[in-house]
Design a protein around this motif. Structure first.
Motif, mmCIF file in Angstrom:
data_model
loop_
_atom_site.group_PDB
_atom_site.id
_atom_site.type_symbol
_atom_site.label_atom_id
_atom_site.label_comp_id
_atom_site.label_asym_id
_atom_site.label_seq_id
_atom_site.Cartn_x
_atom_site.Cartn_y
_atom_site.Cartn_z
ATOM 1 N N GLN A 45 0.912 -1.244 -0.116
ATOM 2 C CA GLN A 45 0.098 0.068 -0.003
ATOM 3 C C GLN A 45 0.948 1.349 -0.107
ATOM 4 O O GLN A 45 0.487 2.289 -0.411
ATOM 5 N N LEU A 46 2.156 1.219 0.333
ATOM 6 C CA LEU A 46 2.802 2.371 0.516
ATOM 7 C C LEU A 46 3.455 2.911 -0.781
ATOM 8 O O LEU A 46 3.490 4.110 -1.034
ATOM 9 N N HIS A 47 3.073 1.934 -1.698
ATOM 10 C CA HIS A 47 3.586 2.434 -3.246
ATOM 11 C C HIS A 47 2.088 2.446 -4.117
ATOM 12 O O HIS A 47 2.307 2.679 -5.408
ATOM 13 N N ASP A 48 1.057 2.384 -3.523
ATOM 14 C CA ASP A 48 -0.285 2.613 -4.402
ATOM 15 C C ASP A 48 -0.638 4.066 -4.272
ATOM 16 O O ASP A 48 -0.806 4.743 -3.321
ATOM 17 N N PRO A 49 -0.732 4.694 -5.478
ATOM 18 C CA PRO A 49 -0.988 6.024 -5.675
ATOM 19 C C PRO A 49 -2.541 6.514 -5.073
ATOM 20 O O PRO A 49 -2.773 7.609 -4.952
ATOM 21 N N ASN A 50 -3.270 5.434 -4.991
ATOM 22 C CA ASN A 50 -4.605 5.667 -4.450
ATOM 23 C C ASN A 50 -4.781 5.391 -2.837
ATOM 24 O O ASN A 50 -5.740 5.672 -2.098
ATOM 25 N N ALA A 51 -3.842 5.004 -2.253
ATOM 26 C CA ALA A 51 -3.810 4.622 -0.866
ATOM 27 C C ALA A 51 -3.708 5.914 -0.004
ATOM 28 O O ALA A 51 -3.059 6.877 -0.297
ATOM 29 N N LEU A 52 -4.705 5.859 0.949
ATOM 30 C CA LEU A 52 -4.739 7.194 2.065
ATOM 31 C C LEU A 52 -4.506 6.573 3.379
ATOM 32 O O LEU A 52 -5.169 5.539 3.579
ATOM 33 N N THR A 53 -3.871 7.381 4.303
ATOM 34 C CA THR A 53 -3.869 6.822 5.468
ATOM 35 C C THR A 53 -4.062 8.031 6.531
ATOM 36 O O THR A 53 -4.341 9.404 6.022
ATOM 37 N N SER A 54 -4.181 7.611 7.857
ATOM 38 C CA SER A 54 -4.365 8.724 8.719
ATOM 39 C C SER A 54 -3.275 9.143 9.639
ATOM 40 O O SER A 54 -2.271 8.575 9.851
ATOM 41 N N LEU A 55 -3.509 10.232 10.605
ATOM 42 C CA LEU A 55 -2.386 10.507 11.492
ATOM 43 C C LEU A 55 -2.150 9.305 12.457
ATOM 44 O O LEU A 55 -1.214 9.093 12.975
ATOM 45 N N ARG A 56 -3.285 8.778 12.936
ATOM 46 C CA ARG A 56 -3.129 7.714 13.913
ATOM 47 C C ARG A 56 -2.254 6.584 13.259
ATOM 48 O O ARG A 56 -1.618 5.997 14.128
#
Length: 346
Positions: A45-56
């Motif tokens: 997922q770290l190289h997925d251009p569509n992946a979004l993550t949170s501050l948590r």
């Protein structure tokens, strides 16, 4: 001025900071899966251009790094690798600004786009300009994680000021609110200045003489266009708090590859039915938000780029140029020829 901090659970950030943590620890022989443990993220997922993550999720990864790494230089090394080019629109806005004074202002104004675990403030004095990082976190950290995050932020800030400036401009002084650690020599090595410990607040002080200097990548048109995009991401009512704001941010984060309502609901940890109900209560719908995002981007591409009409339509998800033309007429009441900027080639 300082920014309003986001919610810890909002998944609105590309995983560039998390990826930097994983890369630095990989060089120390620590597996990505160990660094990502408990975050709900996979290495892919770290190289997925569509992946979004949170501050948590970011804070979880930092906690893991703190527990796994035996190298006190880790937060400094991570920060020195987080170049502005990794920050999307936020980074481009800062790189293209017209003076370093403008850089300081915009770095705070748009900082919510940069996975910020705590606020930032800048203050201009007679001889110094000061970055202030108040001890107010989105999610209260342990004392050890607090120090890790402040060290990381100091390294990031020094890296960014240097990149924007394009000339040698280390800070005059760094200040931190904890006792002098055994690895105090690392502060001078990575920050290029002396550090004062056990101070009331985390700060970086720069010579105010740099403020009127022109950054190496300053560009009036680029700055205007990118700042307008950042303003849309932050300042308009349609991306304020609430379900509609969350949907807008998700759609604007990955223009050209718009997720379905079902995919958006999943990213917001809810069901399509609940998301639809929440949007109805805010007097809007998923389709209205999607049309607004596509309309906004269409106008920007038509008026500020030399892309063909076919390319713009395809970028916005239209498989047929005729459908794109009809949608433009429906959204704006104008035809394609009226919307194209006269100076832009076709």
């Amino acid at each position: 001025m300082s920014e309003i901090l986001p919610k810890a659970s909002e998944r609105i950030y590309a995983p560039y900071k998390i990826n930097a943590v994983v890369e630095v620890l990989a060089e120390q022989g620590i597996a990505a899966q160990s660094v990502l443990a408990g975050s709900g993220l996979s290495a892919g997922q770290l190289h997925d251009p569509n992946a979004l993550t949170s501050l948590r999720q970011f804070l979880t990864v930092c906690e893991n790094a703190l527990a796994l790494s035996q190298d006190p230089a880790t937060p400094f090394e991570i920060g020195s690798r987080l170049h502005l080019s990794a920050y999307g629109m936020y980074g481009y806005a800062l790189m293209s600004c017209l003076s370093l004074r403008e850089y300081f202002r915009l770095a705070v104004k748009y900082r919510r786009l940069a996975t910020p675990p705590f606020p930032a403030i800048w203050e201009e004095g007679t001889t110094t300009v000061t970055w202030r990082f108040p001890d107010r976190f989105v999610s209260p950290p342990s004392a050890e994680l607090r120090q890790f995050l402040f060290e990381l932020q100091l390294a990031i800030t020094v890296t960014h000021v240097q990149e924007v400036a394009g000339f040698d401009c280390p800070p005059l002084t760094a200040r931190v609110p904890y006792a002098r650690p055994p690895h105090a020599a690392l502060y001078r090595r990575y920050l290029g200045c002396r550090c004062e410990f056990a101070q009331p607040e985390t700060q970086l002080l720069y010579d105010s003489a740099i403020l009127d200097r022109k950054p190496k990548m300053a560009h009036q048109l680029t700055a205007s266009l990118v700042q307008e995009t950042c303003d849309r991401l932050l300042g308009q009512a349609k991306i304020s708090e609430g379900a509609s704001g969350e949907v807008y941010r998700l759609l604007m984060a990955i223009p050209g590859n718009f997720p379905s309502m079902e995919a958006v609901a999943e990213r917001l940890n809810t069901t399509p039915r609940t998301l639809r109900r929440r949007l109805t209560l805010e007097d809007t719908s998923f389709q209205q938000i999607l049309d607004d995002v596509r309309s906004t981007l269409a106008l920007e591409y038509l008026q500020s780029s030399k892309m063909s009409t076919d390319d713009i339509g395809m970028l916005l998800g239209f498989t047929d140029t005729a459908n794109f033309r009809r949608a433009l007429k429906r959204w704006t009441g104008k035809g394609l020829e009226e919307l194209r900027a006269p100076a832009v080639g076709r």
